[in-house]
Design an enzyme around this catalytic site. Structure first.
Site: not given
Ligand SMILES: CCOC(=O)Nc1nc2cc3nc(NC)[nH]c3cc2c(=O)[nH]1
Ligand SMILES: [Zn+2]
Length: 371
Positions: A102, A319
């Protein structure tokens, strides 16, 4: 080249004709430098360079093609330069398949203390020792390069929910400016890709503008951000009823942070290809097992003498070799093996769900009732 291979047009027509509701669902393959990703795909979360309580080879046996690493955690410890010097995250954590990292934006906002958002980027204090850091489109992209990630995420701002139209508009515009800088900072290599993240909250004109801004930058894939942030499934699906269609049909679409099986099924039906969520791992460690009979809270005393497995036909170690009574006991006494077996089962369950969804799409069958 990170690209999704899709059904030849005429085959897709059959699916569309047979199952109108599923006409947006698609199964495909993303080809990367580190191997193929079969979509729809679920990515286990490996926050600190490990999928908690799992060996990488165990994660592989569940059928996962790709896992997610978190830039925010890894840049603080052990540091991106150190991971680079040690051969990159694949080598460091002994995972040779695709890795998606991310951009750190979302985690900074949820984890760091004292942070300041400027046009330049986000200045924050480490939640570990309070030392000062900056994440910007350039530094986030460089960190992900140093980690060696297969799929790099553009540095975005996750617009909180609820947001007014004005708040969502200025947040989306910042994300568009940051996406341009992220794209410019990306070192493009064959088999590696960078995904843009569209924002715009629940406002369809902002979602469209965000998509147009990012399509201009020609990313290898696109994520739909700003969802699963408390808006609820109904509102999330309302956005997903149109947002995926704003994105290029031949490129992967990634919905971050989703989700429970029913969320995943609904999002696949609306054209999403990739998912990541901490639910199978985190809830596994908390004693919750996903089964075809529903979620089993293994700490419940009704399992203390239950000599049957979580699922009689599941091939995971929990399991195959153990009973609910044993899992109940392990979790109650907080034995590490409890976290391991529950996590392994849940990851197997989620990958089996994705496998069945892919098969059903390929056969043009309904996959509504799978959960
Ligand atoms: C995984 C890559 O995402 C990013 O770098 N930015 C980002 N990450 C999010 C992670 C999120 N997790 C959730 N719910 C658990 N909602 C999310 C939104 C973003 C996002 O807008 N932008
Ligand atoms: Zn299992």
């Amino acid at each position: 080249e990170v690209s999704i291979t899709k059904f030849p047009a005429d085959e897709r027509k059959i699916i569309a004709k047979a199952h109108d509701k599923y006409k947006k669902a698609r199964a495909g393959i993303i080809n990367t430098r580190h191997g193929q990703i079969h979509t729809p795909a679920f990515m286990p979360v490996g926050t600190k360079g490990t999928v908690k309580a799992m060996l990488p080879e165990s994660v592989q046996t569940t059928g996962a093609d790709i896992i997610l690493g978190n830039t925010y955690h890894l840049m603080l410890q052990p540091g991106a330069k150190r991971v680079f010097k040690l051969g990159g995250l694949h080598k460091f954590m002994n995972w040779s398949k695709p890795l998606l990292t991310d951009s750190g934006g979302f985690q900074v906002m949820s984890l760091s203390k004292l942070r300041k958002i400027t046009e330049e980027g986000v200045i924050f204090n480490s939640h570990i020792d309070g030392s000062k850091f900056m994440l910007s489109p350039e530094s986030s992209t460089e960190i992900q390069y140093l980690l060696g990630s297969t799929i790099t995420m553009a540095f975005d701002e996750c617009t909180p929910y609820p947001s007014t139209y004005e708040q969502a508009k200025s947040s989306m515009e910042l994300t568009s400016r940051w996406a341009k800088r992220s794209r410019k900072a990306f070192y493009s290599r064959d088999g590696y890709g960078q995904f843009g993240i569209i924002q715009g909250s629940i406002y369809n004109d902002l979602r469209l503008k965000s998509a147009l801004d990012l399509i201009e930058l020609d990313f290898e894939g696109y994520a739909i951000g700003g969802l699963a942030v408390g808006e609820g499934q109904e509102l999330m699906f309302k956005v997903l009823d149109y947002a995926p269609d704003l994105l290029p049909i031949n490129k992967p679409r990634y919905l971050m942070g989703v989700g429970k099986p029913a969320d995943i099924i609904g999002a696949v039906q609306r054209g999403i290809d990739m998912f990541d969520c901490v639910i199978p791992t985190r809830s596994g460690r908390n004693g919750q097992a996903f089964t075809k009979y529903g979620v089993v809270n293994i700490r419940n005393s009704k399992y203390k003498e239950d000599n049957t497995p979580l699922e009689e036909d599941c091939l995971c170690p929990a399991c195959k070799n153990y009973t609910k009574a044993y899992l109940h006991y392990l979790v109650k006494v907080k034995e590490i093996l409890g976290a391991m077996l529950m996590t392994w089962h849940n990851l197997m369950y989620f990958q089996k769900l994705m496998l069945r969804i892919r098969e059903y799409i390929a056969q043009g069958k309904d996959f509504d009732f799978i959960s």
